[in-house]
Design a protein around this motif. Structure first.
Motif, PDB file in Angstrom:
ATOM      1  N   HIS A   1      60.006  77.811  19.718  1.00  0.00           N
ATOM      2  CA  HIS A   1      58.821  77.644  20.570  1.00  0.00           C
ATOM      3  C   HIS A   1      57.568  78.098  19.632  1.00  0.00           C
ATOM      4  O   HIS A   1      57.540  79.151  19.311  1.00  0.00           O
ATOM      5  CB  HIS A   1      58.858  78.154  21.757  1.00  0.00           C
ATOM      6  CG  HIS A   1      60.247  77.664  22.815  1.00  0.00           C
ATOM      7  ND1 HIS A   1      60.348  76.602  23.282  1.00  0.00           N
ATOM      8  CD2 HIS A   1      61.460  78.357  22.894  1.00  0.00           C
ATOM      9  CE1 HIS A   1      61.614  76.397  23.679  1.00  0.00           C
ATOM     10  NE2 HIS A   1      62.341  77.479  23.518  1.00  0.00           N
ATOM     11  N   HIS A   2      56.444  77.276  20.040  1.00  0.00           N
ATOM     12  CA  HIS A   2      55.280  77.738  18.958  1.00  0.00           C
ATOM     13  C   HIS A   2      55.434  78.236  17.792  1.00  0.00           C
ATOM     14  O   HIS A   2      55.318  79.208  17.516  1.00  0.00           O
ATOM     15  CB  HIS A   2      54.700  78.881  20.070  1.00  0.00           C
ATOM     16  CG  HIS A   2      52.990  78.964  19.629  1.00  0.00           C
ATOM     17  ND1 HIS A   2      51.922  78.225  20.113  1.00  0.00           N
ATOM     18  CD2 HIS A   2      52.521  80.027  19.026  1.00  0.00           C
ATOM     19  CE1 HIS A   2      50.975  78.776  19.355  1.00  0.00           C
ATOM     20  NE2 HIS A   2      51.217  79.742  18.743  1.00  0.00           N
ATOM     21  N   ASP A   3      55.848  77.542  16.839  1.00  0.00           N
ATOM     22  CA  ASP A   3      56.199  77.901  15.430  1.00  0.00           C
ATOM     23  C   ASP A   3      55.169  78.516  14.755  1.00  0.00           C
ATOM     24  O   ASP A   3      54.063  78.019  14.498  1.00  0.00           O
ATOM     25  CB  ASP A   3      56.919  76.640  14.861  1.00  0.00           C
ATOM     26  CG  ASP A   3      57.412  77.087  13.338  1.00  0.00           C
ATOM     27  OD1 ASP A   3      57.770  78.411  13.028  1.00  0.00           O
ATOM     28  OD2 ASP A   3      57.363  76.147  12.681  1.00  0.00           O
ATOM     29  N   LEU A   4      55.245  79.639  14.039  1.00  0.00           N
ATOM     30  CA  LEU A   4      54.258  80.302  13.142  1.00  0.00           C
ATOM     31  C   LEU A   4      54.803  80.468  11.895  1.00  0.00           C
ATOM     32  O   LEU A   4      54.238  81.203  10.792  1.00  0.00           O
ATOM     33  CB  LEU A   4      53.762  81.704  14.026  1.00  0.00           C
ATOM     34  CG  LEU A   4      53.138  81.522  15.072  1.00  0.00           C
ATOM     35  CD1 LEU A   4      52.783  82.996  15.698  1.00  0.00           C
ATOM     36  CD2 LEU A   4      51.870  80.741  15.008  1.00  0.00           C
ATOM     37  N   TRP A   5      56.262  80.177  11.532  1.00  0.00           N
ATOM     38  CA  TRP A   5      56.509  80.461  10.363  1.00  0.00           C
ATOM     39  C   TRP A   5      57.653  79.409   9.433  1.00  0.00           C
ATOM     40  O   TRP A   5      58.078  79.348   8.495  1.00  0.00           O
ATOM     41  CB  TRP A   5      57.778  81.379  10.566  1.00  0.00           C
ATOM     42  CG  TRP A   5      57.284  82.888  11.033  1.00  0.00           C
ATOM     43  CD1 TRP A   5      57.037  83.176  12.368  1.00  0.00           C
ATOM     44  CD2 TRP A   5      56.422  83.586  10.424  1.00  0.00           C
ATOM     45  NE1 TRP A   5      56.546  84.449  12.482  1.00  0.00           N
ATOM     46  CE2 TRP A   5      56.041  84.676  11.145  1.00  0.00           C
ATOM     47  CE3 TRP A   5      56.143  83.924   8.751  1.00  0.00           C
ATOM     48  CZ2 TRP A   5      55.399  85.845  10.997  1.00  0.00           C
ATOM     49  CZ3 TRP A   5      55.445  85.094   8.719  1.00  0.00           C
ATOM     50  CH2 TRP A   5      55.135  86.017   9.493  1.00  0.00           C
ATOM     51  N   GLU A   6      56.996  77.943   9.997  1.00  0.00           N
ATOM     52  CA  GLU A   6      57.279  76.764   9.474  1.00  0.00           C
ATOM     53  C   GLU A   6      59.304  77.053   9.615  1.00  0.00           C
ATOM     54  O   GLU A   6      59.800  76.345   8.602  1.00  0.00           O
ATOM     55  CB  GLU A   6      57.073  76.662   7.864  1.00  0.00           C
ATOM     56  CG  GLU A   6      57.269  75.122   7.298  1.00  0.00           C
ATOM     57  CD  GLU A   6      56.828  75.090   6.157  1.00  0.00           C
ATOM     58  OE1 GLU A   6      56.461  73.881   5.440  1.00  0.00           O
ATOM     59  OE2 GLU A   6      56.950  76.108   5.111  1.00  0.00           O
TER      60      GLU A   6
END
Length: 229
Positions: free
Chosen positions: A186-191
């Motif tokens: 959820h709500h990806d920040l790291w690809e």
């Protein structure tokens, strides 16, 4: 990649090359003039300038399903808004007519739009399926692994869970409608893309035979689901 379709004497190879979708006569290698625009379908969507796909088309029934990315998979780029959505599309195998479009970023009134806070669905893009699709022809389902949203390393402009990023989405091939989905991150920040082809197989759990779909992810996990539900 190539796929193959037949309806008796009509036998076609399905191919994507240079941003275009083609169907080729299996015997002659020639295109069909009545397919798309003069024998091909342009897969580039404005304002994007380029379409690419590391995999290839999949034909389920009489529908060609197209995924892929625009302008080089910009989910890891520096432009964090106002980029093209990499929607999933279904085309008629005989005519090349666009039959349906599944919005990988839900639009107004659609399921999941509330997971894009501050109306970020209006300008969010990317998160296409740059790898491989799988299908259960008996069910008429196509299994689509989706990637990260724009931009994969910054999410301050898109509060919320951000469906359908980093998800396995199952579509009804006749309508393009979502049957079920599972979001790995959820709500990806790291690809943390949902990578690799969904693998269909039969497994036994507690003595019960289950038709399953197995999906790897960049997080290092393999997720296993009942194929229908």
């Amino acid at each position: 990649g190539l796929d193959y379709w037949t309806d008796g004497a009509d036998r076609r190879l399905i191919s994507v090359k240079g941003g275009y979708l083609y169907t080729l006569d299996l015997e002659t290698g020639r295109t069909y003039p009545d397919f798309g625009d003069g024998g091909r379908v342009d897969l580039v969507r404005q304002p994007a300038e380029q379409f690419s796909w590391t995999s290839g088309p999949i034909v389920v029934g009489d529908v060609i399903v197209i995924a892929g990315t625009f302008d080089g998979a910009g989910d890891s780029g520096n432009q964090w808004r106002d980029v093209q959505r990499e929607d999933i599309r279904g085309y008629d195998v005989r005519s090349g007519q666009l039959l349906w479009t599944f919005h990988v970023v839900p639009q107004e009134g659609e399921f999941g739009v509330d997971t894009w806070g501050d109306d970020s669905w209006r300008y969010a893009g990317d998160q296409g399926s740059w790898c491989c699709l799988s299908a259960d022809e008996e069910l008429g389902y196509v299994y689509v692994p989706l990637g990260a949203p724009t931009s994969a390393y910054y999410g301050g402009h898109r509060p919320g869970d951000n469906l359908f990023s980093n998800s396995l989405v199952v579509l009804d091939v006749t309508t393009g409608e979502r049957v079920w989905h599972f979001q790995m991150v959820h709500h990806d920040l790291w690809e943390y893309d949902t990578v690799g082809p969904p693998t269909l197989g039969e497994i036994t759990v507690d003595g019960k035979l289950i038709k399953a779909v197995m999906q790897p992810s960049k997080t290092g996990w393999v997720y296993v689901f009942d194929r229908e539900t």
